[in-house]
Motif scaffolding. Sequence first.
Motif, PDB file in Angstrom:
ATOM      1  N   SER A 571      -0.391 -42.326 -17.226  1.00 40.00           N
ATOM      2  CA  SER A 571      -1.606 -42.962 -17.739  1.00 40.00           C
ATOM      3  C   SER A 571      -1.256 -44.317 -18.325  1.00 40.00           C
ATOM      4  CB  SER A 571      -2.269 -42.077 -18.800  1.00 40.00           C
ATOM      5  OG  SER A 571      -3.409 -42.715 -19.352  1.00 40.00           O
ATOM      6  N   LEU A 572      -2.064 -45.303 -18.015  1.00 38.98           N
ATOM      7  CA  LEU A 572      -1.892 -46.664 -18.529  1.00 38.98           C
ATOM      8  C   LEU A 572      -3.257 -47.147 -19.014  1.00 38.98           C
ATOM      9  CD1 LEU A 572       0.004 -49.146 -18.858  1.00 38.98           C
ATOM     10  CD2 LEU A 572      -0.710 -49.855 -16.560  1.00 38.98           C
ATOM     11  N   ARG A 573      -3.352 -47.423 -20.340  1.00 45.03           N
ATOM     12  CA  ARG A 573      -4.645 -47.762 -20.922  1.00 45.03           C
ATOM     13  C   ARG A 573      -4.593 -49.093 -21.669  1.00 45.03           C
ATOM     14  NH1 ARG A 573      -8.582 -43.870 -21.293  1.00 45.03           N
ATOM     15  NH2 ARG A 573      -8.011 -41.820 -20.478  1.00 45.03           N
ATOM     16  N   HIS A 574      -5.701 -49.804 -21.568  1.00 42.59           N
ATOM     17  CA  HIS A 574      -5.925 -51.001 -22.378  1.00 42.59           C
ATOM     18  C   HIS A 574      -7.128 -50.697 -23.254  1.00 42.59           C
ATOM     19  CE1 HIS A 574      -5.852 -55.130 -23.617  1.00 42.59           C
ATOM     20  NE2 HIS A 574      -7.081 -55.358 -23.165  1.00 42.59           N
ATOM     21  N   PHE A 575      -6.866 -50.474 -24.579  1.00 45.67           N
ATOM     22  CA  PHE A 575      -7.860 -49.892 -25.479  1.00 45.67           C
ATOM     23  C   PHE A 575      -8.276 -48.532 -24.903  1.00 45.67           C
ATOM     24  CE2 PHE A 575      -8.174 -54.491 -26.323  1.00 45.67           C
ATOM     25  CZ  PHE A 575      -7.842 -54.476 -27.668  1.00 45.67           C
ATOM     26  N   ARG A 576      -9.531 -48.321 -24.574  1.00 48.68           N
ATOM     27  CA  ARG A 576      -9.961 -47.016 -24.062  1.00 48.68           C
ATOM     28  C   ARG A 576     -10.047 -46.975 -22.536  1.00 48.68           C
ATOM     29  NH1 ARG A 576     -12.041 -43.561 -27.837  1.00 48.68           N
ATOM     30  NH2 ARG A 576     -12.413 -44.422 -29.925  1.00 48.68           N
ATOM     31  N   ASP A 577      -9.811 -48.106 -21.881  1.00 47.47           N
ATOM     32  CA  ASP A 577      -9.999 -48.181 -20.429  1.00 47.47           C
ATOM     33  C   ASP A 577      -8.703 -47.853 -19.696  1.00 47.47           C
ATOM     34  OD1 ASP A 577     -12.628 -49.012 -20.806  1.00 47.47           O
ATOM     35  OD2 ASP A 577     -12.018 -51.125 -20.953  1.00 47.47           O
ATOM     36  N   GLU A 578      -8.806 -46.989 -18.682  1.00 46.31           N
ATOM     37  CA  GLU A 578      -7.678 -46.715 -17.797  1.00 46.31           C
ATOM     38  C   GLU A 578      -7.542 -47.887 -16.822  1.00 46.31           C
ATOM     39  OE1 GLU A 578      -4.476 -44.331 -16.606  1.00 46.31           O
ATOM     40  OE2 GLU A 578      -5.933 -43.821 -18.162  1.00 46.31           O
ATOM     41  N   VAL A 579      -6.331 -48.459 -16.735  1.00 45.70           N
ATOM     42  CA  VAL A 579      -6.113 -49.620 -15.877  1.00 45.70           C
ATOM     43  C   VAL A 579      -4.954 -49.336 -14.924  1.00 45.70           C
ATOM     44  CG1 VAL A 579      -7.014 -51.301 -17.528  1.00 45.70           C
ATOM     45  CG2 VAL A 579      -4.588 -50.672 -17.596  1.00 45.70           C
ATOM     46  N   ASN A 580      -4.860 -50.154 -13.882  1.00 39.26           N
ATOM     47  CA  ASN A 580      -3.791 -49.980 -12.887  1.00 39.26           C
ATOM     48  C   ASN A 580      -2.513 -50.717 -13.266  1.00 39.26           C
ATOM     49  OD1 ASN A 580      -5.208 -48.295 -11.085  1.00 39.26           O
ATOM     50  ND2 ASN A 580      -6.293 -50.071 -10.232  1.00 39.26           N
ATOM     51  N   GLU A 581      -2.639 -51.847 -13.986  1.00 40.31           N
ATOM     52  CA  GLU A 581      -1.444 -52.586 -14.371  1.00 40.31           C
ATOM     53  C   GLU A 581      -1.750 -53.480 -15.567  1.00 40.31           C
ATOM     54  OE1 GLU A 581      -1.191 -56.545 -11.692  1.00 40.31           O
ATOM     55  OE2 GLU A 581      -0.718 -54.701 -10.597  1.00 40.31           O
ATOM     56  N   MET A 582      -0.681 -53.784 -16.300  1.00 41.14           N
ATOM     57  CA  MET A 582      -0.782 -54.700 -17.447  1.00 41.14           C
ATOM     58  C   MET A 582       0.336 -55.728 -17.321  1.00 41.14           C
ATOM     59  SD  MET A 582      -3.390 -53.830 -19.321  1.00 41.14           S
ATOM     60  CE  MET A 582      -3.051 -54.643 -20.881  1.00 41.14           C
ATOM     61  N   ASN A 583       0.011 -56.996 -17.530  1.00 37.67           N
ATOM     62  CA  ASN A 583       0.962 -58.082 -17.329  1.00 37.67           C
ATOM     63  C   ASN A 583       1.676 -58.450 -18.629  1.00 37.67           C
ATOM     64  OD1 ASN A 583       0.358 -58.393 -14.548  1.00 37.67           O
ATOM     65  ND2 ASN A 583      -1.498 -59.532 -15.088  1.00 37.67           N
ATOM     66  N   ALA A 584       2.708 -59.275 -18.486  1.00 39.76           N
ATOM     67  CA  ALA A 584       3.520 -59.698 -19.620  1.00 39.76           C
ATOM     68  C   ALA A 584       2.660 -60.351 -20.694  1.00 39.76           C
ATOM     69  CB  ALA A 584       4.606 -60.667 -19.156  1.00 39.76           C
ATOM     70  N   GLY A 585       2.949 -60.013 -21.987  1.00 41.80           N
ATOM     71  CA  GLY A 585       2.223 -60.581 -23.109  1.00 41.80           C
ATOM     72  C   GLY A 585       1.055 -59.755 -23.566  1.00 41.80           C
ATOM     73  N   THR A 586       0.720 -58.684 -22.851  1.00 43.18           N
ATOM     74  CA  THR A 586      -0.410 -57.833 -23.216  1.00 43.18           C
ATOM     75  C   THR A 586       0.093 -56.550 -23.866  1.00 43.18           C
ATOM     76  OG1 THR A 586      -0.432 -56.807 -21.022  1.00 43.18           O
ATOM     77  CG2 THR A 586      -1.834 -58.741 -21.353  1.00 43.18           C
ATOM     78  N   GLU A 587      -0.823 -55.855 -24.551  1.00 44.14           N
ATOM     79  CA  GLU A 587      -0.496 -54.595 -25.203  1.00 44.14           C
ATOM     80  C   GLU A 587      -1.240 -53.468 -24.511  1.00 44.14           C
ATOM     81  OE1 GLU A 587      -1.429 -55.150 -29.291  1.00 44.14           O
ATOM     82  OE2 GLU A 587       0.401 -56.298 -29.703  1.00 44.14           O
ATOM     83  N   CYS A 588      -0.612 -52.286 -24.481  1.00 46.29           N
ATOM     84  CA  CYS A 588      -1.206 -51.166 -23.750  1.00 46.29           C
ATOM     85  C   CYS A 588      -0.689 -49.843 -24.311  1.00 46.29           C
ATOM     86  CB  CYS A 588      -0.879 -51.261 -22.262  1.00 46.29           C
ATOM     87  SG  CYS A 588       0.895 -51.318 -21.917  1.00 46.29           S
ATOM     88  N   GLY A 589      -1.369 -48.780 -23.956  1.00 43.94           N
ATOM     89  CA  GLY A 589      -0.933 -47.430 -24.288  1.00 43.94           C
ATOM     90  C   GLY A 589      -0.427 -46.740 -23.038  1.00 43.94           C
ATOM     91  N   ILE A 590       0.729 -46.069 -23.144  1.00 41.18           N
ATOM     92  CA  ILE A 590       1.360 -45.463 -21.968  1.00 41.18           C
ATOM     93  C   ILE A 590       1.674 -44.001 -22.249  1.00 41.18           C
ATOM     94  CG2 ILE A 590       3.435 -45.464 -20.508  1.00 41.18           C
ATOM     95  CD1 ILE A 590       3.569 -48.474 -20.817  1.00 41.18           C
ATOM     96  N   ILE A 591       1.317 -43.130 -21.295  1.00 42.50           N
ATOM     97  CA  ILE A 591       1.711 -41.719 -21.325  1.00 42.50           C
ATOM     98  C   ILE A 591       2.626 -41.485 -20.137  1.00 42.50           C
ATOM     99  CG2 ILE A 591       0.937 -39.316 -21.196  1.00 42.50           C
ATOM    100  CD1 ILE A 591      -1.714 -40.164 -22.401  1.00 42.50           C
ATOM    101  N   LEU A 592       3.788 -40.874 -20.387  1.00 47.87           N
ATOM    102  CA  LEU A 592       4.750 -40.599 -19.320  1.00 47.87           C
ATOM    103  C   LEU A 592       4.647 -39.151 -18.876  1.00 47.87           C
ATOM    104  CD1 LEU A 592       7.958 -42.489 -20.540  1.00 47.87           C
ATOM    105  CD2 LEU A 592       6.047 -43.329 -19.164  1.00 47.87           C
ATOM    106  N   GLN A 593       4.903 -38.915 -17.589  1.00 48.53           N
ATOM    107  CA  GLN A 593       4.849 -37.586 -17.019  1.00 48.53           C
ATOM    108  C   GLN A 593       6.025 -36.748 -17.561  1.00 48.53           C
ATOM    109  OE1 GLN A 593       2.481 -36.377 -14.745  1.00 48.53           O
ATOM    110  NE2 GLN A 593       3.435 -34.399 -15.141  1.00 48.53           N
ATOM    111  N   GLY A 594       5.703 -35.708 -18.340  1.00 47.28           N
ATOM    112  CA  GLY A 594       6.721 -34.759 -18.777  1.00 47.28           C
ATOM    113  C   GLY A 594       7.659 -35.268 -19.846  1.00 47.28           C
TER     114      GLY A 594
END
Length: 614
Positions: A571-594
């Motif tokens: 899972s890759l999120r920008h605030f509450r939105d699920e996104v496909n990618e985030m570029n350098a300089g941005t902040e995001c929330g990441i969930i890793l598999q397992g």
Amino acid sequence: MTTDAGTVAVDEQARGQRPRRERGERRSGQQTRPLVLPSTMTVQYLADVLNQHHIDVIKQLMRNGIMANVNQLIDYQVATLVTTAFGIRTSMAPEPDAAAVRSADSPDGDNEEDLVTRPPVVVVMGHVDHGKTSLLDYIKNSHVADREVGGITQHMGAYQVEAGGSPITFIDTPGHAAFTAIRARGARVTDIAVLVVAADDGIMPQTIEAINHAKAAEVPIVVAINKMDLPGADPERVKRQLSENELLVEDWGGDIISVNVSARTGEGIDDLLENLQLVAEISELKANPEKQASGVIIEAKLDRKRGPIATVLVTDGTLSVGDYLVAGNASGRARALINDKGKNIESAAPGAPAEILGFGSLPEAGDRLIVAASDREAKAIIGRRERSNRSTLSQSRALSLEEVVNRVELGDVKELNLVLKADVQGSLEAIRQSLERLVDEDAKVRVLHTGVGAVTESDVLLASASDGVIISFSIGTEPSADRLADRMGVEIRPYNIIYQLIDDIELALHGMLEPVFTEVVVGRAEIREIFGGRRGTQIAGCRVTDGRMVRNGNVRVTREGENITQTTISSLRHFRDEVNEMNAGTECGIILQGFNDFQTGDMLEVFRQERARR
């Protein structure tokens, strides 16, 4: 009635259900018969069938250089890379229209009493300005039956002429490139190739290309030595040059028929047609006119008044007005058939060309045409093909030397087909002689074509049509050829050192060549904060420091320079939105598999594997 477990899996997948696992086959070691897999499937579906976690399946794909997520479509060939690693035997479920497609190439399986002799299909090739068009024009104007209709429809790409009371079908193509482009799409169209060589000019580079394309297609070659009416005509020089290119004419003790002709005066034309009939008789060309028609699209165009119009060459069966048609991803019903003289006809027999009106969209040259039982069946076939095409586009892979190794081990390949291009003739001859001396008990090298200069689109078409690999030595590739190679899945292997080239081919023949992959870092992110998520998951609050973070991408977690784990981003999120990618300089929330054991300061590094060029 017993039902194969794999067949059940295919049926349930077609209904959008997950397959049931048969008892006693929940572990690969207990499998007693091959597992039947569909031609296309998702990674999740394959994992379910194999009773494996999808992460393990993805890891096996990664080891083979293929990046795919759980919902991505893969084809059967890609799936076998995983099943082989797990020690599971598989087979592919047959396509419902496979039998009809096979009948487009040969009448195998028909009763002998149902077969009749069909007209030979002839293609004319050669160097530009050596008289191909003039030769065809003379044959059209002097050997067309029923001239009262007004002669041949000039825009039609195929037509029939009468010679000695028997018809011959000619395909009027721009040359060997178009001939091979059709063959690259899997269609065997022609029975005989006529090689036109000017008597005053001799063998030229494009003539050599035409020879190699005809040889690769494994069709009989008849040589027409044209322009015999000119003062500088020297047929003996042409025959000598032909022998230098491994075409020994009958006059010189070989088995290649050569005829001296003049497209301007008509000299030798009747002899040429007579020899074409002779070659056709030796080939014993047969077809069954009583079955449903199959054929090949020669060309297609969009008429503003009449809609899509396709020129078809019927290879087997009889095509009739009212038939439901499928060609490539186009379907329709034959509203009208027009022969090569512009007359409306009710049916077209084997070996005959015809224009078809009634397609809903334009098919492509080289598409195989089959007749369906109904409009519903035609649309069902189109649907299956579209799903298969999507999988092929998402997982297109070149026939590389590594692929050849796999096929050699399976016994599917007996020859390694190569197209050789080099910077100078001396290097070319040295490489060819060295390669042709390489022989393995299971396979040998077959050089389809050699040439000096950059790799061209014609080289790519030839390699694609023959399941070959292009070897380039100290030269580049034309941009258009590079794009075509990517689209058609043809590998171009560049070399600068001869012994490395020879070693790689020798290792391939012996089944020992291993693929070489290199790792490419896509992006990096630093964990700044950790948040609690649902069901005990941990969310890593990150700032992307370099490149980009990609959802479903492969990622490793490093702590103080030490590798902690390797997994995927689920899972890759920008605030509450699920996104496909985030570029350098941005902040995001990441969930890793397992993986949940994050610490502030950990680094996440997304990477991918790419096949390295040797």
